[in-house]
Design a protein around this motif. Structure first.
Motif: not given
Length: 491
Positions: A400-406
């Motif tokens: 989720l953190q990776i997704w929220l970067v973008d």
């Protein structure tokens, strides 16, 4: 209008060589965005607001090519591209409707998603609404009402939207003669409607959609406007359809263009069925889906209609917690769509929903592709609760953190991240993620309250203490205080 400080500039020309009627607005893109933010903040709170990852992913697969085409054609200048939100909001309303709001927020009712029979028809509606914004029709109409404050105009727009669902609700936001003023302001002129048709037609064609979808969708909307219009400020009236406009769209299809069959896609029929189920979750409405898949009735339908019926029956049975019926319909659906990659994927996601509802995390996880989950919102959001329930909360939070970067404004992703952090005992981080949900939905007062709760949790220390998160919380709390002060000054 005299005395409003609006100076008409010379109309610019689009890539088509024709003047853009929306140019010359006296309202800056920044001011329009702030007005749109205010309206969107209330829509996020509306009980009808829905963020369904499956439907939204399908809509975005149409929306993003339209935005790219508008940029390529020069309809979307950089200053608008950067200043506006370009956000789509889904509503559970069963009426056939879509609308544009200041600052490039767009509303799309599930009722419309449920009646379109092709991607091209949905693209025509979105391209039309997109063109109202790129040509700055909304800001031009607002400028005409220069004596009204932007916030009053925002309240009037919200009142008109409320009245389209419940006439009595409008009284909370519109009183007396303001209702007439709001409706007058929201109704686009015939010239603006024609320009949105013309520009939208070019945008959707540039994006690779069949232009015939424009004419066929207009015919659907014309019929729907007769069905929806109860005389209570229906928002659909802001897009009056005429025989002239329908004929104009038909005439724009290039002569000699290859005939296109609009409809018949399995995945489109399945998404439409999902929209119809989610827009009517009353028990009677859900039970009606079982009638759609009776063998004799199903056999008379075309394959794409069968796919829609089986998908709807499966989802309805999941909502009713009728596991055996859901499994039976889903099994038949899988067999029908196994040779269509897009439809098979939708069936796989539906199966994951089915097994999650039954508490069978092992089978749900087996249906979800971890590789796709890194980039696909639908897979990621279904996989998160599976991981949390099976002791993989850390892996869930990392994805989720990776997704929220973008995608930092994805409220549902932040909500899922909050649950993943809570499962790990990271209390400060969990509360901070909850605050970010409020930020994404433009509710800065609620966000500040949650950030302060996270600060208090950090001061208490204990197992959930996280000094790095505490530092982030302090910074975000100060940012919210600044945003709230700015809002107070604007009022």
């Amino acid at each position: 209008m005299a005395g409003n400080g609006w100076t008409q500039s010379t109309p610019a020309r689009s890539s088509t060589g024709l003047p853009n009627l929306g140019d010359g607005s006296g309202m800056t893109p920044s001011a329009e965005r702030k007005l749109g933010d205010r309206i969107a903040r209330e829509l996020y709170r509306d009980p009808d607001y829905l963020d369904d990852p499956v439907i939204m992913e399908y809509v975005q697969s149409i929306w993003q090519p339209l935005l790219a085409a508008a940029r390529l054609r020069g309809e979307l200048p950089p200053e608008l591209d950067q200043a506006y939100a370009w956000e789509l909001l889904l509503g559970k309303d069963r009426s056939v409707n879509a609308f544009a709001l200041p600052g490039a927020y767009f509303g799309l009712h599930l009722g419309l998603v449920g009646v379109v029979t092709s991607r091209d028809e949905l693209a025509s509606v979105l391209a039309h609404e997109l063109s109202h914004v790129t040509q700055r029709h909304i800001s031009r109409l607002i400028t005409r009402q220069g004596e009204q404050t932007p916030w009053l105009i925002g309240a009037m727009i919200l009142g008109a939207l409320a009245a389209s669902k419940n006439p009595g609700a409008a009284n909370a936001a519109i009183v007396g003669g303001q209702a007439v003023a709001a409706q007058t302001q929201l109704n686009f002129s015939r010239d603006m409607e024609r320009e949105a048709d013309r520009v939208g037609f070019g945008v959707m064609s540039q994006a690779g959609f069949a232009p015939q979808g424009f004419a066929s969708m207009f015919e659907k909307l014309q019929q729907a406007s007769r069905l929806n219009d109860g005389g209570n400020f229906p928002y659909l009236r802001s897009h009056p359809l005429t025989t002239e406009r329908i004929s104009d769209m038909q005439s724009r299809v290039p002569q000699g263009a290859a005939a296109v069959t609009l409809g018949g896609e399995l995945d489109q029929a399945m998404v439409a069925a999902r929209a119809r189920v989610l827009s009517n979750t009353a028990v009677d409405g859900l039970r009606n889906w079982a009638l759609e898949v009776e063998p004799t009735r199903l056999a008379r339908l075309a394959p794409y209609q069968q796919a829609g019926a089986l998908y709807g029956a499966t989802l309805a049975a999941i909502k009713l917690r009728e596991n055996a019926a859901a499994l039976q319909a889903w099994t038949r659906l899988n067999e029908l769509v196994r040779n269509d990659a897009a439809a098979a994927r939708l069936a796989r996601l539906l199966g994951a929903e089915l097994y999650l509802a039954q508490g069978d995390t092992a089978r749900a996880q087996a249906l979800l592709n971890d590789g796709e989950a890194k980039t696909s919102r639908a897979e990621l959001f279904l996989l998160t609760p599976v991981r949390v329930r099976t002791g993989q909360a850390k892996a869930a939070s990392e994805s989720l953190q990776i997704w929220l970067v973008d995608h930092p404004r994805d409220a549902q992703a932040w909500q899922l991240l909050a649950s993943a952090y809570a499962a790990q005992g990271r209390n400060v981080a969990s509360i901070r993620a909850e605050a970010e949900v409020n930020v994404a939905q433009l509710d800065y007062a609620s966000a500040l309250a949650r950030f302060k709760a996270a600060q208090e949790q950090a001061r208490l220390g204990g197992a959930g203490a996280d000094h790095f998160e505490a530092s982030i919380v302090d910074t975000r709390a100060r940012q919210m205080e600044l945003l709230l002060r700015e809002q107070a000054l604007e009022r």
